[in-house]
Design a protein around this motif. Sequence first.
Motif, short mmCIF file in Angstrom:
data_model
loop_
_atom_site.label_atom_id
_atom_site.label_comp_id
_atom_site.label_asym_id
_atom_site.label_seq_id
_atom_site.Cartn_x
_atom_site.Cartn_y
_atom_site.Cartn_z
N PHE A 63 -2.51 8.38 79.21
CA PHE A 63 -3.01 7.45 80.08
C PHE A 63 -4.00 6.41 79.25
CE2 PHE A 63 -2.45 11.62 82.29
CZ PHE A 63 -1.95 11.07 83.61
N ASP A 64 -3.76 5.29 79.53
CA ASP A 64 -4.80 4.28 79.06
C ASP A 64 -5.87 4.07 79.70
OD1 ASP A 64 -5.72 1.78 77.96
OD2 ASP A 64 -3.99 1.02 77.61
N ASP A 65 -7.12 4.59 79.59
CA ASP A 65 -8.17 4.46 80.39
C ASP A 65 -8.79 2.95 80.49
OD1 ASP A 65 -8.45 7.06 81.39
OD2 ASP A 65 -9.53 7.81 79.77
N ALA A 66 -8.32 2.25 79.55
CA ALA A 66 -8.86 0.75 79.42
C ALA A 66 -8.13 0.18 80.40
CB ALA A 66 -8.66 0.29 77.93
N GLN A 67 -6.81 0.73 81.15
CA GLN A 67 -6.10 -0.18 81.98
C GLN A 67 -6.21 0.89 83.26
OE1 GLN A 67 -4.13 -2.87 81.57
NE2 GLN A 67 -5.05 -3.06 79.61
N GLY A 68 -7.25 1.37 83.56
CA GLY A 68 -7.49 2.11 84.80
C GLY A 68 -6.94 3.17 84.89
N GLY A 69 -6.53 3.93 83.91
CA GLY A 69 -5.89 5.29 83.73
C GLY A 69 -4.33 5.17 83.87
N MET A 70 -3.71 3.91 83.50
CA MET A 70 -2.36 3.85 83.78
C MET A 70 -1.74 4.86 82.80
SD MET A 70 -0.32 0.14 83.00
CE MET A 70 -0.20 0.35 81.27
N PRO A 71 -0.68 5.41 83.54
CA PRO A 71 0.33 6.30 82.62
C PRO A 71 1.17 5.53 81.75
CG PRO A 71 1.01 6.30 84.83
CD PRO A 71 -0.21 5.50 84.94
N VAL A 72 0.92 5.95 80.37
CA VAL A 72 1.79 5.05 79.43
C VAL A 72 2.50 6.01 78.45
CG1 VAL A 72 -0.01 3.51 79.37
CG2 VAL A 72 -0.29 4.90 77.79
N GLY A 73 2.50 7.17 78.41
CA GLY A 73 3.44 8.01 77.64
C GLY A 73 3.63 9.44 78.21
N LEU A 74 4.81 9.95 77.88
CA LEU A 74 5.36 11.26 78.27
C LEU A 74 6.20 11.83 76.93
CD1 LEU A 74 6.32 13.43 80.63
CD2 LEU A 74 8.21 11.64 81.01
#
Length: 165
Positions: A63-74
């Motif tokens: 999750f990219d916390d700088a982007q509001g916790g956007m999921p970015v990888g799995l």
Amino acid sequence: MVTPLKICQADYANVQHMNALIQLLDGYARDPMGGGEPLSEVARTNLPTALASRPFMFSVLAFDDAQGGMPVGLINCVEGFSTFACKPLVNVHDVVVASSHRGQRVGEQMLNFVAQLARDRGACKLTLEVLAGNTSAQKLYRRVGFENYQLDPRMGEAKFMQRWL
């Protein structure tokens, strides 16, 4: 550039984690490297329960916390067993990085986390398969220590094959 991320093992009972997993996996499935077709409704509906019922499966989310916790990888993983080593192994089954975050070492950070989880399980190695045309993924895998599989160089490299049932 290395993006600061929150990387964790997915909790299959956590709705936020499962929504992120399905969103990222669907994006991967729609990509030419994932077959170019969206996840079926059956997969979207049943995947959380199916994963939770299999103790040999685990997933890692970024999750990219700088982007509001956007999921970015799995990364989805399957524990197997090496008969030669008589130890578990971990197959890295799916690696997904959101297009917005490619080239930012997201995959590298997640694979290093997977390696630690595999060590914690007593695994002797990580395995994965990659399409011949996915040169950017191959570059990542080599950077973090993967190499083509072979036992005896005279016999050549292993080929990944499948048979649909």
